[in-house]
Motif scaffolding. Structure first.
Motif, short mmCIF file in Angstrom:
data_model
loop_
_atom_site.label_atom_id
_atom_site.label_comp_id
_atom_site.label_asym_id
_atom_site.label_seq_id
_atom_site.Cartn_x
_atom_site.Cartn_y
_atom_site.Cartn_z
N PHE A 67 0.81 -1.22 0.00
CA PHE A 67 0.00 0.00 0.00
C PHE A 67 0.84 1.27 0.00
O PHE A 67 0.34 2.35 -0.26
CB PHE A 67 -0.98 0.03 1.19
CG PHE A 67 -0.31 0.25 2.52
CD1 PHE A 67 -0.18 1.52 3.04
CD2 PHE A 67 0.19 -0.82 3.25
CE1 PHE A 67 0.44 1.73 4.27
CE2 PHE A 67 0.80 -0.63 4.48
CZ PHE A 67 0.92 0.66 4.98
N ASP A 68 2.14 1.16 0.27
CA ASP A 68 3.02 2.32 0.37
C ASP A 68 3.76 2.51 -0.95
O ASP A 68 4.59 1.67 -1.33
CB ASP A 68 4.02 2.09 1.51
CG ASP A 68 4.97 3.25 1.72
OD1 ASP A 68 4.95 4.21 0.93
OD2 ASP A 68 5.75 3.19 2.68
N PRO A 69 3.47 3.61 -1.68
CA PRO A 69 4.14 3.82 -2.97
C PRO A 69 5.68 3.78 -2.87
O PRO A 69 6.33 3.35 -3.82
CB PRO A 69 3.66 5.22 -3.39
CG PRO A 69 2.34 5.38 -2.72
CD PRO A 69 2.48 4.65 -1.40
N ALA A 70 6.22 4.19 -1.74
CA ALA A 70 7.68 4.20 -1.59
C ALA A 70 8.27 2.79 -1.61
O ALA A 70 9.47 2.62 -1.85
CB ALA A 70 8.07 4.91 -0.29
N LYS A 71 7.43 1.78 -1.38
CA LYS A 71 7.93 0.40 -1.33
C LYS A 71 7.52 -0.42 -2.56
O LYS A 71 7.82 -1.60 -2.63
CB LYS A 71 7.41 -0.29 -0.07
CG LYS A 71 7.95 0.35 1.21
CD LYS A 71 7.42 -0.35 2.44
CE LYS A 71 7.95 0.33 3.69
NZ LYS A 71 7.38 -0.26 4.90
N ILE A 72 6.83 0.20 -3.50
CA ILE A 72 6.34 -0.52 -4.68
C ILE A 72 7.47 -0.69 -5.69
O ILE A 72 8.19 0.26 -6.01
CB ILE A 72 5.15 0.22 -5.33
CG1 ILE A 72 3.96 0.22 -4.39
CG2 ILE A 72 4.79 -0.39 -6.69
CD1 ILE A 72 3.39 -1.14 -4.06
N ARG A 73 7.57 -1.91 -6.19
CA ARG A 73 8.51 -2.22 -7.28
C ARG A 73 7.69 -2.77 -8.44
O ARG A 73 6.98 -3.77 -8.28
CB ARG A 73 9.56 -3.24 -6.85
CG ARG A 73 10.50 -2.71 -5.77
CD ARG A 73 11.48 -3.76 -5.25
NE ARG A 73 10.77 -4.83 -4.55
CZ ARG A 73 10.82 -6.12 -4.90
NH1 ARG A 73 11.52 -6.52 -5.92
NH2 ARG A 73 10.13 -7.03 -4.21
N TRP A 74 7.76 -2.10 -9.58
CA TRP A 74 7.04 -2.58 -10.76
C TRP A 74 7.61 -3.91 -11.22
O TRP A 74 8.81 -4.14 -11.15
CB TRP A 74 7.18 -1.57 -11.91
CG TRP A 74 6.45 -0.28 -11.71
CD1 TRP A 74 6.96 0.88 -11.22
CD2 TRP A 74 5.07 -0.03 -11.99
NE1 TRP A 74 5.99 1.85 -11.18
CE2 TRP A 74 4.81 1.32 -11.66
CE3 TRP A 74 4.03 -0.81 -12.50
CZ2 TRP A 74 3.56 1.90 -11.81
CZ3 TRP A 74 2.78 -0.22 -12.66
CH2 TRP A 74 2.55 1.11 -12.32
N VAL A 75 6.75 -4.78 -11.70
CA VAL A 75 7.20 -6.01 -12.36
C VAL A 75 7.89 -5.57 -13.65
O VAL A 75 7.46 -4.61 -14.30
CB VAL A 75 5.98 -6.93 -12.65
CG1 VAL A 75 6.33 -8.00 -13.66
CG2 VAL A 75 5.47 -7.55 -11.36
N GLN A 76 8.93 -6.27 -14.03
CA GLN A 76 9.65 -5.94 -15.25
C GLN A 76 8.69 -5.93 -16.44
O GLN A 76 7.92 -6.87 -16.64
CB GLN A 76 10.77 -6.94 -15.50
CG GLN A 76 11.63 -6.60 -16.69
CD GLN A 76 12.77 -7.60 -16.88
OE1 GLN A 76 12.88 -8.60 -16.19
NE2 GLN A 76 13.61 -7.33 -17.86
N GLY A 77 8.70 -4.84 -17.20
CA GLY A 77 7.87 -4.72 -18.39
C GLY A 77 6.42 -4.32 -18.12
O GLY A 77 5.62 -4.22 -19.06
N ALA A 78 6.06 -4.07 -16.87
CA ALA A 78 4.65 -3.79 -16.54
C ALA A 78 4.16 -2.49 -17.16
O ALA A 78 3.08 -2.45 -17.76
CB ALA A 78 4.44 -3.77 -15.03
N GLN A 79 4.93 -1.43 -17.03
CA GLN A 79 4.49 -0.16 -17.57
C GLN A 79 4.38 -0.22 -19.10
O GLN A 79 3.42 0.30 -19.69
CB GLN A 79 5.44 0.96 -17.13
CG GLN A 79 5.36 1.19 -15.62
CD GLN A 79 6.51 2.00 -15.09
OE1 GLN A 79 7.67 1.64 -15.29
NE2 GLN A 79 6.20 3.10 -14.42
N GLN A 80 5.32 -0.90 -19.73
CA GLN A 80 5.28 -1.05 -21.19
C GLN A 80 4.10 -1.93 -21.61
O GLN A 80 3.50 -1.71 -22.66
CB GLN A 80 6.59 -1.65 -21.70
CG GLN A 80 7.81 -0.77 -21.45
CD GLN A 80 8.33 -0.80 -20.00
OE1 GLN A 80 7.95 -1.65 -19.19
NE2 GLN A 80 9.21 0.15 -19.68
N ALA A 81 3.75 -2.90 -20.77
CA ALA A 81 2.60 -3.76 -21.07
C ALA A 81 1.31 -2.95 -21.06
O ALA A 81 0.46 -3.10 -21.95
CB ALA A 81 2.51 -4.91 -20.06
#
Length: 185
Positions: free
Chosen positions: A22-36
């Protein structure tokens, strides 16, 4: 005008599943997620997120924290020219500590309520739409709503997604077999 949609689970598909995120500071995107997500947008599909968030029922965080995280994710996606059309989350859990969320509902995956709510609000071409999830409960919810489902293998999400978008533009989507599962968060 009807459009196909991709329904993404959140934790474990778009971001790493580190448990009750729930904390944006601790979020790590899955590789390729934004591009997906951008590929989904560019292909003319709706992009939806449907996520169980029982941490609310368990008292770990509040609905506002989930909304804040989704706002942050939207800003991060905008940087690469991508967007999510709608975020749906289920705050319920039958064993929750917070009484108002301690219910059996139709929105908690594997129930299809979050998906069907989106299908009611948006002109979705169900036959060309699909879900990407990392748990059996995600796939079961999609199938109960009448859409195809694919089990994400944890690799690069864009690489995983790209052939599914291509397959859907050349005929009806196929249903991937699932091989693991749990009740989700």
């Amino acid at each position: 005008m009807m459009r196909p949609a991709v329904f993404f689970d959140r934790d474990g598909v778009l971001n790493e599943d580190d448990g009750y995120a729930f904390d944006p500071a601790k979020i790590r995107w899955v590789q390729g997620a934004q591009q997906a997500v951008k590929a989904v947008n560019d292909a003319g599909y709706f992009a939806f997120v449907v996520t169980n968030q029982s941490g609310i029922a368990r008292g770990f965080f509040e609905e506002r924290h989930v909304r804040n995280l989704h706002d942050w994710m939207s800003c991060e996606l905008a940087v690469v020219g991508a967007h999510i059309d709608a975020f749906e989350f289920c705050p319920h859990h039958p064993d929750g500590l917070i009484e108002r969320y301690r219910i059996l509902c139709n929105c908690r995956k594997p129930q299809p309520g979050m998906i069907t709510a989106l299908l009611e609000r948006y002109p979705v071409d169900i036959n060309a739409s699909f879900m990407i999830g990392d748990k059996q409960s995600d796939l079961a919810a999609a199938q109960a709503a009448g859409i195809a489902a694919h089990l994400f293998d944890g690799s690069n999400l864009h690489t995983f997604l790209a052939p599914l978008l291509t397959a859907c533009s050349h005929g009806p989507p196929h249903r991937s077999p699932s091989h693991r599962g749990d009740a989700g968060k």
